[in-house]
Design a protein around this motif. Structure first.
Motif, PDB file in Angstrom:
ATOM      1  N   ALA A   1       0.236  -8.346   2.215  1.00  4.90           N
ATOM      2  CA  ALA A   1       0.125  -6.886   2.307  1.00  4.90           C
ATOM      3  C   ALA A   1       1.443  -6.276   2.766  1.00  4.90           C
ATOM      4  O   ALA A   1       1.859  -5.223   2.271  1.00  4.90           O
ATOM      5  CB  ALA A   1      -0.998  -6.514   3.268  1.00  4.90           C
ATOM      6  N   HIS A   2       2.103  -6.944   3.722  1.00  2.00           N
ATOM      7  CA  HIS A   2       3.387  -6.437   4.217  1.00  2.00           C
ATOM      8  C   HIS A   2       4.450  -6.500   3.114  1.00  2.00           C
ATOM      9  O   HIS A   2       5.217  -5.541   2.913  1.00  2.00           O
ATOM     10  CB  HIS A   2       3.827  -7.250   5.429  1.00  2.00           C
ATOM     11  CG  HIS A   2       5.174  -6.847   5.949  1.00  2.00           C
ATOM     12  ND1 HIS A   2       5.385  -5.642   6.601  1.00  2.00           N
ATOM     13  CD2 HIS A   2       6.378  -7.485   5.912  1.00  2.00           C
ATOM     14  CE1 HIS A   2       6.655  -5.557   6.939  1.00  2.00           C
ATOM     15  NE2 HIS A   2       7.280  -6.654   6.529  1.00  2.00           N
ATOM     16  N   PHE A   3       4.497  -7.621   2.385  1.00  4.68           N
ATOM     17  CA  PHE A   3       5.467  -7.791   1.304  1.00  4.68           C
ATOM     18  C   PHE A   3       5.246  -6.758   0.210  1.00  4.68           C
ATOM     19  O   PHE A   3       6.181  -6.101  -0.272  1.00  4.68           O
ATOM     20  CB  PHE A   3       5.345  -9.207   0.737  1.00  4.68           C
ATOM     21  CG  PHE A   3       6.306  -9.522  -0.369  1.00  4.68           C
ATOM     22  CD1 PHE A   3       7.594  -9.945  -0.103  1.00  4.68           C
ATOM     23  CD2 PHE A   3       5.917  -9.389  -1.703  1.00  4.68           C
ATOM     24  CE1 PHE A   3       8.484 -10.244  -1.136  1.00  4.68           C
ATOM     25  CE2 PHE A   3       6.793  -9.673  -2.735  1.00  4.68           C
ATOM     26  CZ  PHE A   3       8.082 -10.104  -2.444  1.00  4.68           C
ATOM     27  N   LYS A   4       3.993  -6.574  -0.182  1.00  8.73           N
ATOM     28  CA  LYS A   4       3.637  -5.607  -1.225  1.00  8.73           C
ATOM     29  C   LYS A   4       4.013  -4.194  -0.798  1.00  8.73           C
ATOM     30  O   LYS A   4       4.595  -3.427  -1.576  1.00  8.73           O
ATOM     31  CB  LYS A   4       2.142  -5.698  -1.509  1.00  8.73           C
ATOM     32  CG  LYS A   4       1.596  -4.625  -2.441  1.00  8.73           C
ATOM     33  CD  LYS A   4       0.091  -4.706  -2.573  1.00  8.73           C
ATOM     34  CE  LYS A   4      -0.597  -4.372  -1.254  1.00  8.73           C
ATOM     35  NZ  LYS A   4      -2.071  -4.305  -1.405  1.00  8.73           N
ATOM     36  N   SER A   5       3.691  -3.841   0.438  1.00  7.98           N
ATOM     37  CA  SER A   5       3.970  -2.497   0.931  1.00  7.98           C
ATOM     38  C   SER A   5       5.465  -2.225   0.971  1.00  7.98           C
ATOM     39  O   SER A   5       5.925  -1.140   0.599  1.00  7.98           O
ATOM     40  CB  SER A   5       3.359  -2.331   2.325  1.00  7.98           C
ATOM     41  OG  SER A   5       3.653  -1.051   2.841  1.00  7.98           O
ATOM     42  N   LYS A   6       6.226  -3.231   1.382  1.00  2.00           N
ATOM     43  CA  LYS A   6       7.677  -3.076   1.444  1.00  2.00           C
ATOM     44  C   LYS A   6       8.272  -2.884   0.054  1.00  2.00           C
ATOM     45  O   LYS A   6       9.148  -2.032  -0.162  1.00  2.00           O
ATOM     46  CB  LYS A   6       8.289  -4.301   2.116  1.00  2.00           C
ATOM     47  CG  LYS A   6       9.745  -4.145   2.502  1.00  2.00           C
ATOM     48  CD  LYS A   6      10.223  -5.363   3.277  1.00  2.00           C
ATOM     49  CE  LYS A   6      11.699  -5.215   3.636  1.00  2.00           C
ATOM     50  NZ  LYS A   6      12.207  -6.417   4.346  1.00  2.00           N
ATOM     51  N   PHE A   7       7.769  -3.645  -0.910  1.00  2.00           N
ATOM     52  CA  PHE A   7       8.238  -3.498  -2.286  1.00  2.00           C
ATOM     53  C   PHE A   7       7.922  -2.107  -2.822  1.00  2.00           C
ATOM     54  O   PHE A   7       8.791  -1.426  -3.389  1.00  2.00           O
ATOM     55  CB  PHE A   7       7.590  -4.562  -3.172  1.00  2.00           C
ATOM     56  CG  PHE A   7       7.634  -4.244  -4.639  1.00  2.00           C
ATOM     57  CD1 PHE A   7       8.830  -4.215  -5.334  1.00  2.00           C
ATOM     58  CD2 PHE A   7       6.460  -3.946  -5.356  1.00  2.00           C
ATOM     59  CE1 PHE A   7       8.868  -3.910  -6.692  1.00  2.00           C
ATOM     60  CE2 PHE A   7       6.484  -3.646  -6.692  1.00  2.00           C
ATOM     61  CZ  PHE A   7       7.697  -3.625  -7.367  1.00  2.00           C
ATOM     62  N   CYS A   8       6.697  -1.658  -2.670  1.00  2.00           N
ATOM     63  CA  CYS A   8       6.285  -0.365  -3.222  1.00  2.00           C
ATOM     64  C   CYS A   8       7.022   0.796  -2.551  1.00  2.00           C
ATOM     65  O   CYS A   8       7.225   1.852  -3.162  1.00  2.00           O
ATOM     66  CB  CYS A   8       4.777  -0.181  -3.071  1.00  2.00           C
ATOM     67  SG  CYS A   8       3.799  -1.326  -4.085  1.00  2.00           S
ATOM     68  N   ARG A   9       7.438   0.603  -1.318  1.00  2.00           N
ATOM     69  CA  ARG A   9       8.110   1.682  -0.599  1.00  2.00           C
ATOM     70  C   ARG A   9       9.591   1.769  -0.961  1.00  2.00           C
ATOM     71  O   ARG A   9      10.144   2.863  -1.069  1.00  2.00           O
ATOM     72  CB  ARG A   9       7.961   1.459   0.901  1.00  2.00           C
ATOM     73  CG  ARG A   9       8.567   2.589   1.753  1.00  2.00           C
ATOM     74  CD  ARG A   9       8.407   2.290   3.233  1.00  2.00           C
ATOM     75  NE  ARG A   9       7.007   2.090   3.582  1.00  2.00           N
ATOM     76  CZ  ARG A   9       6.598   1.658   4.787  1.00  2.00           C
ATOM     77  NH1 ARG A   9       7.496   1.357   5.719  1.00  2.00           N
ATOM     78  NH2 ARG A   9       5.307   1.504   5.027  1.00  2.00           N
ATOM     79  N   TYR A  10      10.234   0.621  -1.174  1.00  2.00           N
ATOM     80  CA  TYR A  10      11.696   0.626  -1.284  1.00  2.00           C
ATOM     81  C   TYR A  10      12.223   0.293  -2.688  1.00  2.00           C
ATOM     82  O   TYR A  10      13.430   0.287  -2.883  1.00  2.00           O
ATOM     83  CB  TYR A  10      12.294  -0.368  -0.293  1.00  2.00           C
ATOM     84  CG  TYR A  10      12.046   0.011   1.138  1.00  2.00           C
ATOM     85  CD1 TYR A  10      12.612   1.166   1.686  1.00  2.00           C
ATOM     86  CD2 TYR A  10      11.216  -0.764   1.957  1.00  2.00           C
ATOM     87  CE1 TYR A  10      12.371   1.526   3.002  1.00  2.00           C
ATOM     88  CE2 TYR A  10      10.967  -0.410   3.261  1.00  2.00           C
ATOM     89  CZ  TYR A  10      11.545   0.730   3.786  1.00  2.00           C
ATOM     90  OH  TYR A  10      11.304   1.088   5.094  1.00  2.00           O
ATOM     91  N   VAL A  11      11.354  -0.008  -3.644  1.00  2.00           N
ATOM     92  CA  VAL A  11      11.843  -0.276  -4.991  1.00  2.00           C
ATOM     93  C   VAL A  11      12.501   0.977  -5.563  1.00  2.00           C
ATOM     94  O   VAL A  11      12.050   2.103  -5.316  1.00  2.00           O
ATOM     95  CB  VAL A  11      10.697  -0.756  -5.904  1.00  2.00           C
ATOM     96  CG1 VAL A  11       9.651   0.337  -6.110  1.00  2.00           C
ATOM     97  CG2 VAL A  11      11.233  -1.241  -7.247  1.00  2.00           C
TER      98      VAL A  11
END
Length: 806
Positions: free
Chosen positions: A761-771
């Motif tokens: 969940a942390h990895f996914k959230s970081k990707f969706c926020r900073y891509v």
């Protein structure tokens, strides 16, 4: 001349008799055990005075004796002498001097010795090939005016080419360039033009097979083909373009004569006038043509205007309202059909006057098979390796051509309106090639109501290729396929079906009645997924569109819409003309491949973002963190795939690389709307990934793969190998074989599932926020260009084999 020109005629006669008698007995046995002490000084002194007949005789007797040793002892491998004994270094150092000799008999014998030694053993071949001076002088001797020298050198090059190092050293010494120059110079001379005239004679008179082996042109061609067909693309690019341009017409002329030639079964390949096969010649033409942009192309603007109209807003309106959403008929194109600037006007003149029985006789036998290339292939050499020995074969039924008709099974009440496709040929027993007999059957079938469907027309016609390229650029996709359909009056070819690609149906001649049914689901079919057919009852016609397509009209059908079409014997709407002619239409298929859907763009964005995270953390490298990041990225890739199974937006074409609005120019309102639409779709994709990516479902997919030891269900990931990966080779993921890394993933996350879910969940959230959208666009375009390069190479290579000039 070798002999002294002075002296009486009687002296010349006596010398000839002496030479003849001296050649009768075999050369004396050669003792190389004391070569450096006895033979080398004598040979060196003789080579320095080759104008002297006695010196020439010494050199030639030595070379003949050495040649006899090489050719006779080769048949007794168990008694081979040690290589240093056979090829002493002093002899190798002496060879360049002999190869460069002005005495043709000495130079020819030297080349024959080189060839025999090259065939003696791989070690001997390597020793000769590693001697730069020997190779350079051998290649230089290709330009000799002596026919005997040129023939001996060509044979020596062929013998050296039997090893990889021999081929490599010859290419480095510009052997290909010298061979092509020699061939072009000789082939342009009437004396040597017999290579083209004797082909027909060979096929009709089997007693003459092998007679062309004496032709120096054939020897040069054999050597050139071997070197060209085994060299890398890097070497091909180094051959001067002008030289290739001069050489190709000769190859195509020869190809045009031998591609249908069948040698008698009682003659082996060695007795053929060429050592190479006609398939080898096809590969040579393909390889030399694949990077030669020698055909005209329509720009994307010309294609846009011819299909959608002169206003830019017409295309933007189509993309925003119809593309992948709804069928549309573009009737306005018919008004411009005969204009010179219309992309379809040349097709009308090219095909329509020829569509008769006589035309089928001339067109079908002239086509060659276009074997499929892997959808994610970006190395054209892999394709060439797969089709080795078959490229240039006649067209194959099912793969290149279909001849079929659809008719009702019965008029009974139980099977009312049930239709079935009938094919002219059955392919269960093996491949069927369209030879002269099958061409005649095809013509008879056409008269009996069968449709003739030719696939891959963008590989067979430069005019169609130009349209296909322009349309692919317009939509930002790697390629566009093109099929040609010829249907007799009052007939139906394909049964009702839907396609896994969007099509533009361009009616070139006659007219056709189309019935398009509503799409049964909003989920777009993927390219290469199994497609369905729809043979439902009459009640399924509810809500269908019925369209009469006339000459010049273009019909757009999105993927997934069931449709069928048939010719009619009726009158046009004007009532002025009966439609008793056959129908000819071209379908242009915009094939949206998996990497270039919005799902693919999401995978590109994730991969690109993850690689940037690796680079950012390279200064504080943590192996556990890197492994965890790799595993989480794999899980998220699988989760994205699962979302796309149910969300139609993920399967829509991504057009961020479309030519029409990718240039850095001022954009009008409609283009701005399209750009905003692409950004909005990306925003939707990211939000959907953030909200719906399911760790449990993704983990179960991977768990099943590991348990079954079968990663076929993850082969859709293969194309990710074409994206750049940072780090050492051992650290890079092999997307062709994921079982090893998936084993590690299961071990890593199976013990503490809750912790794994939190990390995901942390990895996914970081990707969706900073891509970053722009970064993903750059990587997407790079990937697209890799695909396009290979498709263009394939298209230009195949088109060259269909060149009408051949």
């Amino acid at each position: 001349m070798e002999e002294n020109r002075s002296g009486s005629a009687g002296c010349r006669k006596r010398r000839k008799r002496g030479n003849k008698s001296s050649l009768t007995p075999p050369p004396p046995p050669l003792d190389l055990s004391s070569f450096d002490r006895t033979m080398f000084p004598l040979l060196l002194a003789s080579a320095a005075n080759l104008r002297n007949p006695q010196a020439r005789s010494i050199i030639k007797r030595f070379l003949r004796a050495h040649l006899a040793l090489l050719t006779t002892r080769r048949t007794a491998p168990s008694s081979l002498p040690p290589l240093p004994f056979l090829l002493p270094q002093s002899f190798l150092a002496f060879l360049p001097l002999l190869l460069a000799s002005r005495c043709s008999s000495v130079a020819a014998l030297s080349a024959e010795v080189v060839g025999a030694a090259a065939l003696w053993s791989l070690e001997a071949n390597t020793m000769i090939a590693s001697d730069d001076e020997v190779i350079k002088c051998l290649v230089w001797a290709l330009g000799s005016r002596s026919r005997r020298v040129a023939e001996a050198v060509c044979n020596a090059i062929m013998d050296l080419s039997s090893s990889p190092i021999g081929r490599e050293r010859l290419r480095h010494s510009f052997a290909i360039e010298r061979l092509l120059c020699s061939f072009c110079q000789m082939a342009a001379t009437p004396l040597y033009i017999d290579i083209f005239h004797m082909v027909k004679k060979e096929s009709s008179d089997s007693s003459n097979i092998g007679s062309m082996r004496d032709s120096i042109l054939v020897l040069i061609l054999d050597a050139a083909v071997v070197l060209i067909n085994t060299c890398s693309e890097e070497f091909l690019d180094q051959i001067p373009k002008e030289l290739v341009r001069r050489f190709l017409p000769f190859l195509r002329a020869l190809w045009g004569k031998i591609r249908c030639l069948e040698l008698p079964s009682n003659y082996s390949q060695q007795k053929s006038f060429l050592c190479i096969t006609k398939y080898d010649l096809a590969v040579t033409i393909f390889r030399l043509s694949m990077n030669q942009a020698d055909h005209a192309t329509w720009g994307s603007d010309k294609v846009r205007i011819s299909i959608f109209g002169g206003k830019e807003s017409d295309f933007e309106n189509f993309v925003l309202n119809y593309w992948e959403n709804s069928p549309l008929i573009l009737s306005g194109a018919s008004k411009n059909l005969e204009k010179d600037n219309n992309i379809f006007s040349s097709l009308i003149h090219s095909f329509v006057p020829k569509m008769t029985d006589d035309a089928l006789d001339s067109i079908l036998p002239g086509l060659v098979s276009c074997p499929p290339i892997a959808s994610d292939e970006i190395d054209i050499n892999c394709f060439l390796n797969e089709v080795n020995g078959s490229l240039g074969s006649p067209i194959m039924y099912g793969q290149d051509i279909r001849i079929l008709k659809t008719q009702e099974l019965t008029t009974g009440s139980l099977n009312k309106d049930v239709k079935k496709e009938l094919h002219l040929f059955k392919i269960d027993a093996g491949p069927i090639f369209i030879d002269a007999d099958n061409v005649q059957k095809s013509k008879e079938a056409f008269r009996d109501g069968y449709t003739i469907a030719l696939r891959g027309m963008e590989f067979r016609s430069d005019k169609i290729a130009a349209i296909a390229e322009g349309l692919a650029d317009l939509f930002g996709q790697p390629s566009v396929g093109a099929n040609l359909y010829m249907t007799p009056p009052g007939s139906q070819g394909l049964a009702k079906h839907y396609d896994d690609h969007c099509v533009f149906v361009c009616q070139l001649f006659g007219c056709k009645q189309w019935i398009i049914s509503p799409r049964p689901t909003s989920i777009l079919p993927r390219l290469y997924d199994p497609i369905g057919s729809s043979h439902g009852p009459e009640s399924s016609m509810c809500g269908s569109m019925q369209i009469l397509l006339k000459e010049g009209d273009i019909l757009y059908i999105p993927r997934g819409y069931p449709h069928e079409a048939h010719t009619v014997i009726d009158e046009y709407e004007s009532g002025s003309k009966a439609s008793n002619d056959f129908s000819l239409h071209l379908t242009l298929a915009v094939e949206v491949e998996p990497p270039f859907e919005w799902e693919g763009f999401a995978h590109v964005a994730l991969h690109d973002w993850n690689e940037k995270q690796k680079q950012a953390s390279c200064q504080c490298f943590d192996s556990k963190l890197e492994i965890s990041r790799t595993m989480l990225a794999l899980l998220l890739h699988v989760a994205i795939r699962l979302i796309s199974d149910h969300d139609p937006i993920f399967r829509k074409a991504c057009m961020v690389a479309a030519k029409h609005w990718s240039a850095d120019t001022d954009k009008d309102f409609h283009v701005q709307m399209l750009l905003l639409s692409q950004r909005a779709t990306f925003g939707y994709i990211i939000n959907r990934i953030h909200a719906s990516s399911n760790y449990i479902e993704a983990f179960r997919i991977i768990e099943t793969v590991v348990q079954e030891r079968n990663d076929d269900s993850l082969q859709w990931m293969r194309w990710l190998q074409h994206l750049p990966q940072h780090g050492d080779v051992d650290e890079k993921l092999d997307f062709n074989n994921l079982l090893g890394v998936l084993d590690d993933l299961i071990v890593l996350y199976n013990e503490d599932n809750k912790k794994a879910m939190v990390e995901f969940a942390h990895f996914k959230s970081k990707f969706c926020r900073y891509v970053i959208f722009e970064d993903a666009c750059k990587s997407f375009v790079i990937l697209l260009e890799k695909y396009r390069k290979t498709r263009k190479q394939y298209m230009q290579g195949m088109w060259s084999l269909h060149c009408k000039n051949s």
